[in-house]
Write a protein that holds these residues in place. Structure first.
Motif, PDB file in Angstrom:
ATOM      1  N   GLY A 243       0.813  -1.223   0.000  1.00  0.00           N
ATOM      2  CA  GLY A 243       0.000   0.000   0.000  1.00  0.00           C
ATOM      3  C   GLY A 243       0.840   1.263   0.000  1.00  0.00           C
ATOM      4  O   GLY A 243       2.067   1.215  -0.038  1.00  0.00           O
ATOM      5  N   ASN A 244       0.146   2.395   0.004  1.00  0.00           N
ATOM      6  CA  ASN A 244       0.814   3.706   0.073  1.00  0.00           C
ATOM      7  C   ASN A 244       0.241   4.485   1.244  1.00  0.00           C
ATOM      8  O   ASN A 244      -0.926   4.305   1.581  1.00  0.00           O
ATOM      9  CB  ASN A 244       0.509   4.557  -1.163  1.00  0.00           C
ATOM     10  N   ILE A 245       1.054   5.356   1.776  1.00  0.00           N
ATOM     11  CA  ILE A 245       0.532   6.240   2.828  1.00  0.00           C
ATOM     12  C   ILE A 245       1.063   7.648   2.594  1.00  0.00           C
ATOM     13  O   ILE A 245       2.245   7.824   2.297  1.00  0.00           O
ATOM     14  CB  ILE A 245       0.882   5.702   4.242  1.00  0.00           C
ATOM     15  N   THR A 246       0.159   8.628   2.643  1.00  0.00           N
ATOM     16  CA  THR A 246       0.594  10.011   2.507  1.00  0.00           C
ATOM     17  C   THR A 246       0.028  10.821   3.683  1.00  0.00           C
ATOM     18  O   THR A 246      -0.978  10.428   4.270  1.00  0.00           O
ATOM     19  CB  THR A 246       0.093  10.640   1.188  1.00  0.00           C
ATOM     20  N   VAL A 247       0.699  11.920   3.973  1.00  0.00           N
ATOM     21  CA  VAL A 247       0.257  12.747   5.104  1.00  0.00           C
ATOM     22  C   VAL A 247       0.080  14.178   4.642  1.00  0.00           C
ATOM     23  O   VAL A 247       0.931  14.707   3.919  1.00  0.00           O
ATOM     24  CB  VAL A 247       1.324  12.770   6.228  1.00  0.00           C
ATOM     25  N   GLU A 248      -1.030  14.769   5.042  1.00  0.00           N
ATOM     26  CA  GLU A 248      -1.219  16.201   4.801  1.00  0.00           C
ATOM     27  C   GLU A 248      -1.471  16.841   6.148  1.00  0.00           C
ATOM     28  O   GLU A 248      -2.220  16.284   6.958  1.00  0.00           O
ATOM     29  CB  GLU A 248      -2.439  16.431   3.921  1.00  0.00           C
ATOM     30  N   SER A 249      -0.835  17.967   6.377  1.00  0.00           N
ATOM     31  CA  SER A 249      -1.018  18.566   7.692  1.00  0.00           C
ATOM     32  C   SER A 249      -0.888  20.087   7.624  1.00  0.00           C
ATOM     33  O   SER A 249      -0.075  20.608   6.854  1.00  0.00           O
ATOM     34  CB  SER A 249       0.038  18.002   8.640  1.00  0.00           C
ATOM     35  N   VAL A 250      -1.690  20.762   8.403  1.00  0.00           N
ATOM     36  CA  VAL A 250      -1.573  22.215   8.522  1.00  0.00           C
ATOM     37  C   VAL A 250      -1.468  22.526  10.014  1.00  0.00           C
ATOM     38  O   VAL A 250      -2.332  22.101  10.795  1.00  0.00           O
ATOM     39  CB  VAL A 250      -2.801  22.936   7.914  1.00  0.00           C
ATOM     40  N   VAL A 251      -0.387  23.212  10.372  1.00  0.00           N
ATOM     41  CA  VAL A 251      -0.185  23.515  11.792  1.00  0.00           C
ATOM     42  C   VAL A 251      -1.374  24.308  12.323  1.00  0.00           C
ATOM     43  O   VAL A 251      -1.819  25.259  11.692  1.00  0.00           O
ATOM     44  CB  VAL A 251       1.142  24.290  11.998  1.00  0.00           C
ATOM     45  N   GLY A 252      -1.894  23.863  13.450  1.00  0.00           N
ATOM     46  CA  GLY A 252      -3.024  24.547  14.077  1.00  0.00           C
ATOM     47  C   GLY A 252      -4.370  24.118  13.520  1.00  0.00           C
ATOM     48  O   GLY A 252      -5.417  24.466  14.071  1.00  0.00           O
ATOM     49  N   GLN A 253      -4.378  23.370  12.421  1.00  0.00           N
ATOM     50  CA  GLN A 253      -5.668  22.949  11.844  1.00  0.00           C
ATOM     51  C   GLN A 253      -5.882  21.442  11.898  1.00  0.00           C
ATOM     52  O   GLN A 253      -6.982  20.965  12.122  1.00  0.00           O
ATOM     53  CB  GLN A 253      -5.755  23.406  10.394  1.00  0.00           C
ATOM     54  N   GLY A 254      -4.830  20.685  11.690  1.00  0.00           N
ATOM     55  CA  GLY A 254      -4.999  19.241  11.788  1.00  0.00           C
ATOM     56  C   GLY A 254      -4.200  18.456  10.778  1.00  0.00           C
ATOM     57  O   GLY A 254      -3.447  19.020   9.982  1.00  0.00           O
ATOM     58  N   THR A 255      -4.376  17.142  10.852  1.00  0.00           N
ATOM     59  CA  THR A 255      -3.565  16.226  10.050  1.00  0.00           C
ATOM     60  C   THR A 255      -4.443  15.138   9.466  1.00  0.00           C
ATOM     61  O   THR A 255      -5.388  14.690  10.108  1.00  0.00           O
ATOM     62  CB  THR A 255      -2.496  15.577  10.960  1.00  0.00           C
ATOM     63  N   THR A 256      -4.122  14.735   8.243  1.00  0.00           N
ATOM     64  CA  THR A 256      -4.825  13.601   7.631  1.00  0.00           C
ATOM     65  C   THR A 256      -3.807  12.584   7.141  1.00  0.00           C
ATOM     66  O   THR A 256      -2.885  12.928   6.405  1.00  0.00           O
ATOM     67  CB  THR A 256      -5.677  14.072   6.434  1.00  0.00           C
ATOM     68  N   PHE A 257      -3.948  11.353   7.577  1.00  0.00           N
ATOM     69  CA  PHE A 257      -3.153  10.244   7.051  1.00  0.00           C
ATOM     70  C   PHE A 257      -4.028   9.529   6.038  1.00  0.00           C
ATOM     71  O   PHE A 257      -5.139   9.100   6.366  1.00  0.00           O
ATOM     72  CB  PHE A 257      -2.743   9.283   8.174  1.00  0.00           C
ATOM     73  N   HIS A 258      -3.550   9.426   4.800  1.00  0.00           N
ATOM     74  CA  HIS A 258      -4.324   8.791   3.719  1.00  0.00           C
ATOM     75  C   HIS A 258      -3.634   7.479   3.346  1.00  0.00           C
ATOM     76  O   HIS A 258      -2.506   7.476   2.876  1.00  0.00           O
ATOM     77  CB  HIS A 258      -4.385   9.753   2.532  1.00  0.00           C
ATOM     78  N   ILE A 259      -4.354   6.395   3.595  1.00  0.00           N
ATOM     79  CA  ILE A 259      -3.786   5.067   3.314  1.00  0.00           C
ATOM     80  C   ILE A 259      -4.509   4.457   2.133  1.00  0.00           C
ATOM     81  O   ILE A 259      -5.734   4.526   2.044  1.00  0.00           O
ATOM     82  CB  ILE A 259      -3.949   4.181   4.561  1.00  0.00           C
ATOM     83  N   GLN A 260      -3.734   3.883   1.217  1.00  0.00           N
ATOM     84  CA  GLN A 260      -4.336   3.180   0.081  1.00  0.00           C
ATOM     85  C   GLN A 260      -3.805   1.759   0.084  1.00  0.00           C
ATOM     86  O   GLN A 260      -2.592   1.544   0.172  1.00  0.00           O
ATOM     87  CB  GLN A 260      -3.917   3.842  -1.224  1.00  0.00           C
ATOM     88  N   LEU A 261      -4.724   0.805   0.004  1.00  0.00           N
ATOM     89  CA  LEU A 261      -4.304  -0.604  -0.011  1.00  0.00           C
ATOM     90  C   LEU A 261      -4.920  -1.315  -1.211  1.00  0.00           C
ATOM     91  O   LEU A 261      -6.119  -1.170  -1.466  1.00  0.00           O
ATOM     92  CB  LEU A 261      -4.770  -1.289   1.275  1.00  0.00           C
ATOM     93  N   PRO A 262      -4.115  -2.070  -1.947  1.00  0.00           N
ATOM     94  CA  PRO A 262      -4.676  -2.771  -3.109  1.00  0.00           C
ATOM     95  C   PRO A 262      -5.606  -3.891  -2.659  1.00  0.00           C
ATOM     96  O   PRO A 262      -5.281  -4.623  -1.722  1.00  0.00           O
ATOM     97  CB  PRO A 262      -3.433  -3.337  -3.810  1.00  0.00           C
ATOM     98  N   VAL A 263      -6.766  -4.001  -3.306  1.00  0.00           N
ATOM     99  CA  VAL A 263      -7.716  -5.038  -2.903  1.00  0.00           C
ATOM    100  C   VAL A 263      -7.177  -6.413  -3.291  1.00  0.00           C
ATOM    101  O   VAL A 263      -7.251  -7.356  -2.521  1.00  0.00           O
ATOM    102  CB  VAL A 263      -9.101  -4.773  -3.523  1.00  0.00           C
ATOM    103  N   LYS A 264      -6.594  -6.521  -4.507  1.00  0.00           N
ATOM    104  CA  LYS A 264      -6.018  -7.816  -4.923  1.00  0.00           C
ATOM    105  C   LYS A 264      -4.515  -7.743  -4.732  1.00  0.00           C
ATOM    106  O   LYS A 264      -3.869  -6.848  -5.262  1.00  0.00           O
ATOM    107  CB  LYS A 264      -6.306  -8.071  -6.397  1.00  0.00           C
ATOM    108  N   GLN A 265      -3.938  -8.666  -3.945  1.00  0.00           N
ATOM    109  CA  GLN A 265      -2.484  -8.619  -3.731  1.00  0.00           C
ATOM    110  C   GLN A 265      -1.825  -9.851  -4.318  1.00  0.00           C
ATOM    111  O   GLN A 265      -2.411 -10.892  -4.342  1.00  0.00           O
ATOM    112  CB  GLN A 265      -2.178  -8.530  -2.244  1.00  0.00           C
TER     113      GLN A 265
END
Ligand code: ATP
Ligand code: MG
Length: 354
Positions: free
Chosen positions: A332-354
């Motif tokens: 899978g992949n993981i990306t992070v978006e964050s803004v100081v004072g506003q919050g953070t999002t961790f976005h995970i993507q996982l392939p259904v067929k491995q």
């Protein structure tokens, strides 16, 4: 007869030129031909790459796409190309496309004859993906070597600590003292940290069976573990496509999401909200864990996932390492978006067929 021969020769030259034109025009590489910095020709891949129209680009100055500080190098290379017949060494530069986006490219420059006069043919090859992969590999190599050292140390310490714990338990059977309980609890914590460290540094050693996992079900149950810490925090579970499952190591995933949710809770200082979104799109499961917490400063973003990186006085800095390792191990992949004072999002993507 001679006339006919001359005609045939001309025809061949014409056909050759036409063929050459077609090869260049439909080449997958963006190609630009320029003389005295003026763009005389750009092929179809070129217009797509530079995000401009042919008529917009032809006639402009080729130097304009380069950064101000790189222009002297490009000018010197142009001089060399015009003076010789050999291709120049490949170099890497950052260029600006017509829509303003910047991209790293490799430049292949070759002197050519265009319209009876010498000109320069430059091929632009986008190296962003290669660069990103190199960075990732570098990062993973670093992680792996830190992990190996750490795993070695953890292994050495774990054994004596386990025997101390055993003797402490024996001692507790014969004596009672409040300090003994404190020692036991502290030892348990230390052993837990070592176990985590071994887990993230040698994930392949996790002999866990691969099973079918329904993340919607698991995420709902996981939230129950945090019940007592949720009085100031609102939780929104937006779990779509709940029938989707993937194959993987369930305990590793549970631990990874536990770590993400724990971090999200710890990032919220007073009141706040945690949102967990799950959906299926184009063969991938997407899971987003967002919080309205303190956020991560830009310069610290790339440190996330590095073993022992922690801003907390009691943090081990292994939580996110475990998250990143688990997601990588499952393709899978993981990306992070964050803004100081506003919050953070961790976005995970996982392939259904491995
Ligand atoms: N959701 C988040 N919001 C803001 N900062 C975060 C978030 N998640 C992680 N971080 C930052 O990343 C650092 C590393 O996180 P990680 O989970 O690896 O370790 P930790 O939380 O410090 O320690 P531990 O997980 O052992 O309690 C944190 O110390 C924090 O600075
Ligand atoms: Mg953590």
């Amino acid at each position: 007869m001679e006339e006919i021969l001359a005609d045939t020769v001309d025809q061949t030259v014409f056909e050759n030129e036409n063929m050459y034109r077609q090869i260049i025009e439909y080449s997958v590489d963006p190609i630009v031909i320029h003389r005295n910095y003026k763009i005389l020709y750009i092929n179809q891949s070129g217009t797509r790459f530079f995000k401009g129209l042919k008529e917009e680009i032809v006639g402009t100055c080729v130097l304009d796409v380069f950064q101000e500080e790189d222009k002297p190098i490009i000018m010197e290379r142009n001089r060399q190309a015009m003076a010789g017949t050999e291709p120049l060494d490949v170099i890497e530069e950052t260029i600006t496309k017509f829509d303003g986006t910047k991209v790293e490219v490799e430049l292949y420059c070759h002197p050519v004859i265009f319209g009876d006069k010498k000109a320069i043919q430059t091929v632009f090859r986008d190296v962003t993906v290669r660069k990103d992969t190199e960075k990732l590999l570098n990062h993973q190599e670093k992680l792996a070597s830190i992990g190996q050292i750490a795993a070695g140390i953890a292994h050495e310490i774990k054994n004596p600590l386990t025997s101390v714990k055993g003797f402490l338990r024996l001692l507790k059977e014969s004596y009672t003292h409040p300090y003994l309980d404190v020692m036991d609890a502290e030892l348990e914590k230390a052993l837990d940290t070592l176990k985590n460290l071994l887990q993230v540094s040698k994930p392949d050693l996790q002999e866990e069976k691969v099973v079918s996992i329904n993340f919607c079900k698991e995420l709902s149950s996981l939230m129950l573990l945090f019940q007592e810490r949720l009085y100031n925090v609102e939780v929104e579970l937006d779990l779509r496509d709940s029938e989707i499952t993937i194959f993987g190591k369930k305990n590793l995933f549970l631990k990874a999401f536990f770590n993400l949710i724990k971090n999200a809770l710890e990032a919220i200082e007073e009141k706040g909200k945690i949102t967990i979104l799950h959906y299926h799109k184009d063969g991938w499961i997407h899971i987003k864990v967002s919080d309205t917490g303190v956020g991560v400063p830009k310069d610290k973003l790339k440190m996330l996932g590095t073993p022992f990186f922690s801003s907390k006085s009691d943090g081990t800095g292994l939580g996110l390492t475990q998250v990143f390792t688990t997601i990588n191990e499952h393709g899978g992949n993981i990306t992070v978006e964050s803004v100081v004072g506003q919050g953070t999002t961790f976005h995970i993507q996982l392939p259904v067929k491995q």
